[in-house]
Structures are given as C-alpha cells and as structure tokens.
Design a protein around this motif. Sequence first.
Motif, PDB file in Angstrom:
ATOM      1  N   HIS A   1       9.012 -49.113 -37.212  1.00 58.53           N
ATOM      2  CA  HIS A   1      10.450 -49.137 -36.907  1.00 58.53           C
ATOM      3  C   HIS A   1      10.525 -48.801 -35.423  1.00 58.53           C
ATOM      4  CE1 HIS A   1      14.675 -47.268 -37.558  1.00 58.53           C
ATOM      5  NE2 HIS A   1      14.300 -46.809 -36.388  1.00 58.53           N
TER       6      HIS A   1
ATOM      7  N   ASN B   1      20.678 -48.970 -39.013  1.00 57.90           N
ATOM      8  CA  ASN B   1      19.850 -48.727 -37.842  1.00 57.90           C
ATOM      9  C   ASN B   1      18.580 -49.575 -37.907  1.00 57.90           C
ATOM     10  OD1 ASN B   1      18.971 -47.598 -35.471  1.00 57.90           O
ATOM     11  ND2 ASN B   1      18.101 -45.780 -36.439  1.00 57.90           N
TER      12      ASN B   1
ATOM     13  N   HIS C   1      10.797 -54.116 -47.362  1.00 56.26           N
ATOM     14  CA  HIS C   1      11.431 -52.957 -46.718  1.00 56.26           C
ATOM     15  C   HIS C   1      12.639 -52.481 -47.523  1.00 56.26           C
ATOM     16  CE1 HIS C   1      11.840 -50.783 -42.687  1.00 56.26           C
ATOM     17  NE2 HIS C   1      12.746 -50.241 -43.466  1.00 56.26           N
TER      18      HIS C   1
ATOM     19  N   HIS D   1      12.556 -54.882 -39.173  1.00 59.99           N
ATOM     20  CA  HIS D   1      13.976 -55.155 -38.881  1.00 59.99           C
ATOM     21  C   HIS D   1      14.336 -55.327 -37.398  1.00 59.99           C
ATOM     22  CE1 HIS D   1      13.787 -50.845 -38.342  1.00 59.99           C
ATOM     23  NE2 HIS D   1      13.757 -50.594 -39.635  1.00 59.99           N
TER      24      HIS D   1
ATOM     25  N   ASP E   1      15.934 -54.028 -45.924  1.00 61.57           N
ATOM     26  CA  ASP E   1      16.185 -52.639 -45.518  1.00 61.57           C
ATOM     27  C   ASP E   1      17.260 -52.029 -46.444  1.00 61.57           C
ATOM     28  OD1 ASP E   1      15.981 -50.245 -44.183  1.00 61.57           O
ATOM     29  OD2 ASP E   1      16.763 -50.980 -42.271  1.00 61.57           O
TER      30      ASP E   1
ATOM     31  N   ASP F   1       8.738 -45.268 -40.642  1.00 59.42           N
ATOM     32  CA  ASP F   1      10.031 -45.961 -40.614  1.00 59.42           C
ATOM     33  C   ASP F   1      11.066 -45.301 -39.709  1.00 59.42           C
ATOM     34  OD1 ASP F   1      11.748 -48.082 -41.108  1.00 59.42           O
ATOM     35  OD2 ASP F   1      12.704 -47.091 -42.793  1.00 59.42           O
ATOM     36  N   GLY F   2      12.132 -44.756 -40.235  1.00 64.45           N
ATOM     37  CA  GLY F   2      13.246 -44.276 -39.410  1.00 64.45           C
ATOM     38  C   GLY F   2      12.931 -43.106 -38.490  1.00 64.45           C
TER      39      GLY F   2
HETATM   40 ZN   LIG Z   1      13.748 -48.625 -40.317  1.00 66.36          ZN
END
Ligand SMILES: [Zn+2]
Length: 433
Positions: free
Chosen positions: A179, A277, A61, A231, A304, A152-153
């Motif tokens: 995520h 985050n 990641h 994460h 991350d 992801d985010g």
């Molecule tokens: Zn993430």
Amino acid sequence: MRTLLIKNVRVLDPSCGRDMLGSILIRDGKIESVEESAEVEGAVLLDGCGLTAAPGLVDMHVHFRDPGQTYKEDLLTGAAAAAAGGVTSVLCMPNTAPAVDSEAGLAYIKEKSEKAKIHIYQAAAITRGLQGKELTDFAELKHAGAAAVSDDGRPVSDDGLMRAALEQAALKGLPVLSHCEDLALAGGVMHEGETSRALGVKGIPAAAEDNATARELSLIQPDGCPLHICHVSTAASFDMIRKAKAEGKRVTCETAPHYFVFTDQKLKGKNANFRMNPPLRTESDREAVIRAIADGTVDAIATDHAPHAPEEKANFVSAPNGVLGLETSLAAGITYLVKPGHITLLRLLELMSTSPARILGISGGTLKPGAPADIILFSMEEKWTVDPEKLHSKARNTPFAGMELTGRVKYTIVGGNVIFNEEAEHHGVHPAD
Ligand SMILES: [Zn+2]
C-alpha cells in the motif's frame, strides 16, 4: 460426488482466451470438460441460456475484520458477500485486531474459514503488530499458510526494513503487496485539491501516494522478489509503474472499481461512503486509471472491500476510510469498462480472476479440465439498482447505493456446489437438487 452439467452457456475463459457457446461438465468438484454440446446421463442440469460462464472471481484485497472487529464484518458474512458478487477466492489483509502476524493468527483464520463456502486466503503482516519496527518470521508465516505479506494501510516507512522484507520474501517465496503511502503526507479526509479546499477539510496530496510508489519501484531488484502495488489511484503512479514494467522490473499492480467510476467531486455532498484510502482523485486521474487498465499497466482489479458500521460512517470528517466492494465489482466493471468499450469482457474477467490468481500463485482463474469447479454464471445485460439493505455484507457503506448497474451474478459455484443462486434468493425458487 454428483455430476453437474451447465448447458447452453457462453463460456469465457481468460486463461486460454476461450469464448464459445457450449457446455461445462463438472464431476467430483472439478471441471471435466468444456465442449460445444454434451449429454451426460444422471447429471444435474443447469440451463445457462442467456448467461455467461467464467472462472470465479479472485479478489486479492479485502478486509473481513476478523478477529477483533466482527461487528463490521466477519469471515462468514464477508464470504457471503463475496459469493453474492461472484467472488470465489479472496485475500484478506492482516490489519485485524490483533494483526495477523503469527502462526496462531493464521491458525484462527484457517479454522474459521473452513466454515466459509468460498476460498479464504490470508496475507500476513510484514512487521510485528504492523508497527513498522521488526520483521515478522516469514518462514513461520509461510509454513502456517500465509499467501502473501503486506502491512497494507500501515506501510513500512523504513527503507532499510522494506528492503530486508523484499529479500526475505524472495527467499521464502511470498508475494509482497504494498500500500503506497508516504506517512509524512498522510492523514487527510479526502484528495487534496479544489474540492477539499472548498469544503475546508484537510487533503491527502497525490504526492503521498506517488512518493511511496517511487520508493517501492526503486527497491525492486532484477532477480529479487516480485512486488505488487495495491489500489493505485493516481496518473503519476501509473506512469511510473508503466515505465518500470517497460524496463523489465518485476512489478504488478491493482486498482479498484471506485477509482474508475468516481472522482473527488462526489465528496461535495459530505457523504463518508465516498471516503477511502487512497482517496477518490480528479477526473484526469480517473481517466488515467481507465487508460492503465486498457493498456495493460493494471494487472488486477481488487475491491479493497472495507466494511464499517453505519454509526462510524455517520460523520464525514471523523469517519474511518473504506468502502464495500465485493457485491458490485463485476457489475461496475461491465458498466464502466466493458459497455463503453474500454476493454473486452474477456479482459475484464482476466483482471478479476486469472491474473490475480497468477500473481498470488493460488488455484482458480481458469476453466481448464482438472481445475477446481469455481465458476460464475452472470447476465451481461440485466440492470439492477444497488440497494444497501439487500447486501450480504454486515455493513452498508457502499458508494454505489442507489446506482443502476448492468451485469448481474446469477450463480456462484465453488468446488462444483452452487453456493449462491440469485433467482432462488429473490423469488423463493430452489435449485433442482
Ligand atoms: Zn490499502
């Protein structure tokens, strides 16, 4: 190609549980043998006395910001940071500009990555432009070399679309990385709790992560696609994942070093280099992270790694989320997990190499004969202080700045070539080749 012989070294190989003192013989870029002693005529010698050898780390990641935000990092500086941290394979997230959601996007990464000294794998987007509206073409992405899919985010909030993504990914053989964040509760500066209230800043509740973890676990089909949760930071999410695993659900998860080292107390100084985050949580969450690492709930430690420019991180409230991780992850694991006795060094290396390689289905994470010679040599005892100015990343936003860590990567070897030599870098000595 040349022959390299690493002698007098403690060899740790989590892929077969090996822990012995011996030699590693490398020929033509591959591991030929691991033995107690070896003499090979004409081999280049590397004395590993006092050091530990292990498979190169696999960080599943990272954000290399390439294309589009190469003032923060690019594929080559990211690779240099990885090499200095003992990381020989990385998986880049697709939230670049533009997002990696097509064959053309993957072709760019592939071409530029050929100049890097480590293996760069790329996760492609689940939805076009990470917009959460329309699935990308998983067959095309797989064919173009995507190693996984993830938004992801910008997680996919539409339940139906996520369910369809899992079905498609199962058919195409692509790991799905999630995520977990409920976007209806997102958008704060730090973990919602006493510290956020004292500072008067908007918090991100643990529920933002936990709601999404629950949703993701409920979507896993018994014979469907394995799902990997990125994460993880809260005690409740670990409890849910632990239970799902006990029920036989096909789920794996990772956590990051900052979650087992720091808590939201660190934000009191309003330093945005502690903002990421999911955010740093409470002490009981930090303890839950360590428990989940120790009891096998956690499958991988990933960093991350999220570089940002100093001016972007200057303002505590408006700074973007994310911290560096590649050059401190092994030392953080040794200092905060192995030295206090939470896990063995062999288990740490499994979490940082063998297990993530297995989750992604990529090579690496082993010292077995025939495997690519991706190897690190490190000192278990050397102490060093993290100086942001000495990092190989373009960015400086490490939460470990000024901290003393134990464990130092001395050599990173990829395909039999030494690509990082700490001694040479700091003392101007050049390896005998
Ligand atoms: Zn993430």
